[in-house]
Scaffold this motif. Structure first.
Motif, PDB file in Angstrom:
ATOM      1  N   VAL A 157       7.712 -27.591   5.597  1.00 39.49           N
ATOM      2  CA  VAL A 157       8.467 -26.338   5.479  1.00 39.49           C
ATOM      3  C   VAL A 157       9.072 -27.116   4.991  1.00 39.49           C
ATOM      4  N   GLU A 158       9.763 -28.869   4.706  1.00 37.61           N
ATOM      5  CA  GLU A 158       9.711 -29.808   4.000  1.00 37.61           C
ATOM      6  C   GLU A 158       9.890 -29.264   2.532  1.00 37.61           C
ATOM      7  N   ILE A 159       8.640 -29.264   2.688  1.00 38.70           N
ATOM      8  CA  ILE A 159       7.591 -28.924   0.881  1.00 38.70           C
ATOM      9  C   ILE A 159       7.606 -27.359   0.431  1.00 38.70           C
ATOM     10  N   LEU A 160       7.997 -26.480   1.086  1.00 35.39           N
ATOM     11  CA  LEU A 160       8.145 -25.672   0.758  1.00 35.39           C
ATOM     12  C   LEU A 160       9.504 -25.268   0.393  1.00 35.39           C
ATOM     13  N   GLN A 161      10.679 -25.789   1.224  1.00 31.86           N
ATOM     14  CA  GLN A 161      11.998 -25.737   0.699  1.00 31.86           C
ATOM     15  C   GLN A 161      12.562 -26.453  -1.201  1.00 31.86           C
ATOM     16  N   THR A 162      11.560 -27.464  -0.814  1.00 36.46           N
ATOM     17  CA  THR A 162      11.791 -28.289  -1.745  1.00 36.46           C
ATOM     18  C   THR A 162      11.056 -27.695  -3.163  1.00 36.46           C
ATOM     19  N   THR A 163      10.487 -26.868  -2.660  1.00 37.72           N
ATOM     20  CA  THR A 163       9.728 -25.601  -3.947  1.00 37.72           C
ATOM     21  C   THR A 163      11.196 -25.152  -4.416  1.00 37.72           C
ATOM     22  N   LEU A 164      11.931 -24.150  -3.475  1.00 34.70           N
ATOM     23  CA  LEU A 164      12.682 -23.461  -3.260  1.00 34.70           C
ATOM     24  C   LEU A 164      13.496 -23.929  -4.507  1.00 34.70           C
ATOM     25  N   LYS A 165      14.244 -25.162  -3.599  1.00 35.23           N
ATOM     26  CA  LYS A 165      15.667 -26.172  -4.635  1.00 35.23           C
ATOM     27  C   LYS A 165      15.278 -26.511  -5.863  1.00 35.23           C
ATOM     28  N   GLU A 166      14.117 -27.000  -6.580  1.00 36.31           N
ATOM     29  CA  GLU A 166      13.641 -27.022  -7.766  1.00 36.31           C
ATOM     30  C   GLU A 166      13.409 -25.815  -8.813  1.00 36.31           C
ATOM     31  N   ASN A 167      13.188 -25.029  -7.754  1.00 33.64           N
ATOM     32  CA  ASN A 167      13.350 -23.732  -9.011  1.00 33.64           C
ATOM     33  C   ASN A 167      14.413 -22.680  -9.003  1.00 33.64           C
ATOM     34  N   GLY A 168      16.036 -23.282  -8.133  1.00 34.17           N
ATOM     35  CA  GLY A 168      16.850 -22.529  -8.190  1.00 34.17           C
ATOM     36  C   GLY A 168      17.568 -21.472  -7.000  1.00 34.17           C
ATOM     37  N   TYR A 169      17.275 -21.571  -6.228  1.00 32.72           N
ATOM     38  CA  TYR A 169      16.511 -20.623  -4.914  1.00 32.72           C
ATOM     39  C   TYR A 169      17.081 -21.079  -3.377  1.00 32.72           C
ATOM     40  N   SER A 170      18.122 -20.970  -2.965  1.00 30.56           N
ATOM     41  CA  SER A 170      18.044 -20.703  -2.155  1.00 30.56           C
ATOM     42  C   SER A 170      17.230 -21.551  -0.321  1.00 30.56           C
ATOM     43  N   LYS A 171      17.494 -23.171   0.280  1.00 28.05           N
ATOM     44  CA  LYS A 171      16.665 -23.523   1.281  1.00 28.05           C
ATOM     45  C   LYS A 171      16.513 -22.533   2.338  1.00 28.05           C
ATOM     46  N   ASP A 172      17.660 -21.712   2.547  1.00 29.65           N
ATOM     47  CA  ASP A 172      17.934 -21.019   3.774  1.00 29.65           C
ATOM     48  C   ASP A 172      16.871 -19.948   4.082  1.00 29.65           C
ATOM     49  N   THR A 173      16.106 -19.573   2.598  1.00 31.35           N
ATOM     50  CA  THR A 173      14.849 -18.470   2.507  1.00 31.35           C
ATOM     51  C   THR A 173      14.476 -18.690   3.484  1.00 31.35           C
ATOM     52  N   ILE A 174      13.922 -20.135   3.976  1.00 31.65           N
ATOM     53  CA  ILE A 174      12.800 -20.226   4.411  1.00 31.65           C
ATOM     54  C   ILE A 174      13.840 -21.692   5.764  1.00 31.65           C
ATOM     55  N   GLN A 175      13.414 -20.632   6.764  1.00 29.69           N
ATOM     56  CA  GLN A 175      13.962 -21.824   7.735  1.00 29.69           C
ATOM     57  C   GLN A 175      13.305 -22.324   8.777  1.00 29.69           C
ATOM     58  N   ILE A 176      13.110 -23.761   9.500  1.00 33.09           N
ATOM     59  CA  ILE A 176      12.527 -23.689  10.846  1.00 33.09           C
ATOM     60  C   ILE A 176      13.462 -24.287  12.090  1.00 33.09           C
ATOM     61  N   LEU A 177      13.417 -24.180  13.339  1.00 33.39           N
ATOM     62  CA  LEU A 177      14.166 -24.797  13.778  1.00 33.39           C
ATOM     63  C   LEU A 177      13.247 -25.765  14.745  1.00 33.39           C
ATOM     64  N   THR A 178      14.993 -26.718  14.807  1.00 32.83           N
ATOM     65  CA  THR A 178      14.181 -28.132  14.875  1.00 32.83           C
ATOM     66  C   THR A 178      14.346 -28.520  16.414  1.00 32.83           C
ATOM     67  N   ASP A 179      14.555 -27.740  17.220  1.00 32.61           N
ATOM     68  CA  ASP A 179      14.572 -27.989  18.835  1.00 32.61           C
ATOM     69  C   ASP A 179      13.285 -27.027  19.546  1.00 32.61           C
ATOM     70  N   THR A 180      12.946 -27.793  19.966  1.00 30.42           N
ATOM     71  CA  THR A 180      11.443 -26.279  20.517  1.00 30.42           C
ATOM     72  C   THR A 180      11.946 -26.242  21.739  1.00 30.42           C
ATOM     73  N   SER A 181      12.662 -26.820  22.543  1.00 30.71           N
ATOM     74  CA  SER A 181      13.080 -26.357  23.521  1.00 30.71           C
ATOM     75  C   SER A 181      12.467 -25.242  24.292  1.00 30.71           C
ATOM     76  N   HIS A 182      12.823 -24.719  25.143  1.00 28.63           N
ATOM     77  CA  HIS A 182      12.912 -23.256  26.236  1.00 28.63           C
ATOM     78  C   HIS A 182      13.934 -22.524  26.073  1.00 28.63           C
TER      79      HIS A 182
END
Length: 415
Positions: A157-182
């Motif tokens: 996701v970090e790589i995909l978000q970086t691609t989005l930002k470098e091309n002028g688009y919001s990284k929030d288009t692709i988000q991931i939850l950093t807490d995997t708890s139930h």
């Protein structure tokens, strides 16, 4: 640090709106850039994946296989992005149109779902597949992967978000939850007002948990208690090849065969050769009484629970049946409406099987392993729907859209 699901949901809604203004041409450029960035950062992905693998010791072999990435699998993921870029975009397609009695011009066109949530287990490729399909179809996506693939998923996701930002688009288009708890997962399932649909991908336990607890619309996917029925007219070599491929190529995936049904007229002739080939892959055979009589020490007795079970492992249930009708009845009773195959040279029986088996994908003389978005030409898949509403089978771009009516008038009012 506790994550704020409402904030994440609001960011996704805003990103989905911004994405609706992006042309298909620009989306395709981003997808190709993502593919290139994954290739150039393969070493980083493998390093993150190795962290996950180091913590996966003691897990079953088939589970570890799903978790593992190598250069070849990363290349396949990148190719999936490129294939999605080449696919026609369904957004804006007019599916119907007419003029009503009042002179109103009514058209029905495809639009994005909005914000898509994905809950999945230890298959890192899902991270990229889901992101690509959602992005192309105009949807923002919030991903919640399993803890076993945590480091790999974060890196992807970090790589995909970086691609989005470098091309002028919001990284929030692709988000991931950093807490995997139930606890967070349960709250995520109830994120009404933000999630338009939730798609679980994984084993029976995960999917049932989502179906039972979610307060947002759910597309049920994935559970694959898949069958192969070998008819008495089947070619032996073809049957053997199909059974071995469907069971052994990747036994941990949902389109792998879990049960073999075989006609009584050829069971004694065909089963020993088929099972001998499976044994080369250390497949455990669980047989009904008739099959056990033929196989003797090559099998163990099956119990009722076996017919209901998706093993996701090197295990195969075997049952002898008296007719195609009995095979169909058994499949419709115990199957999970995923993928079912008949091996036969009888056209009439093949048609009966196709017509009467209730499943998302039904095959004649082919492996169940083809039930896959990439194999179907969708570039990737968001999941394989085993339900009947909205979408069924491998879900590509069109399955991530809905429709709305566009109505044009010139002053009409209803009397």
């Amino acid at each position: 640090m506790e994550i704020n699901l409402e904030k994440i949901g609001n960011q996704a809604k805003n990103a989905a709106y911004d994405l609706s203004l992006v042309s298909t041409e620009d989306k395709n450029k981003i997808l190709l850039a993502m593919a290139n960035d994954l290739r150039t950062k393969t070493d980083q992905i493998l390093l993150a994946n190795q962290k996950d693998l180091n913590e996966a010791k003691g897990l079953v072999k088939s589970f570890v296989d799903r978790l593992t990435l190598d250069e070849s699998r990363i290349e396949t993921i990148a190719q999936g992005l490129e294939q999605v870029a080449q696919l026609p975009n369904p957004l804006g397609d007019v599916t119907n149109g007419w003029v009503n009695h009042a002179g109103l011009q009514i058209t029905q066109k495809r639009v994005p779902l909005g914000v898509v949530g994905i809950i999945y287990e230890a298959r890192p490729n899902v991270t990229v597949d889901a992101a690509a399909l959602c992005f192309k179809s105009g949807n923002a996506v919030i991903l919640r992967g399993g803890k076993e693939a945590f480091n790999t998923n974060l890196k992807l996701v970090e790589i995909l978000q970086t691609t989005l930002k470098e091309n002028g688009y919001s990284k929030d288009t692709i988000q991931i939850l950093t807490d995997t708890s139930h606890e967070v997962a349960n709250k995520f399932m109830q994120l009404t007002g933000y999630l338009d649909v939730l798609i679980p991908r994984g084993g029976a336990k995960l999917i049932q948990t989502v179906v039972q607890n979610a307060k947002v619309p759910v597309i049920e996917t994935g559970i694959g208690n898949c069958h192969i029925y070998v008819d008495q007219t089947a070619d032996f070599e073809m049957a053997k090849k199909i059974v071995v491929n469907a069971k052994c190529q990747r036994p941990a995936v949902c389109n792998a065969a879990e049960k073999l049904l075989i006609h009584e007229d050829v069971a004694s002739k065909y089963l020993p050769g088929i099972i001998a080939e499976l044994k080369k892959n250390d497949v455990e055979i669980r047989a009904d009484e008739a099959a056990l009589e033929i196989l003797q020490d090559s099998a163990i007795p099956a119990i009722e629970e076996d017919w209901k079970t998706e093993y996701n492992d090197y295990i195969l249930g075997v049952k002898v049946v008296s007719s195609v009708d009995e095979a169909i009845k058994h499949i419709n009773q115990y199957g999970t409406k995923h993928s079912e195959t008949i091996v036969t040279n009888d056209y009439k029986k093949s048609q009966q099987f196709l017509d009467q088996v209730d499943a998302a994908a039904v095959y004649v003389n082919a492996s169940t392993r083809f039930t896959d978005g990439f194999e179907f030409g969708f570039g990737a898949e968001i999941g394989i729907s085993t339900q009947k509403l909205h979408a069924r089978g491998p879900m590509g771009l069109e399955a991530l859209t809905t429709t709305k009516y566009v109505v044009r008038g010139n002053g009409q009012i209803r009397e």
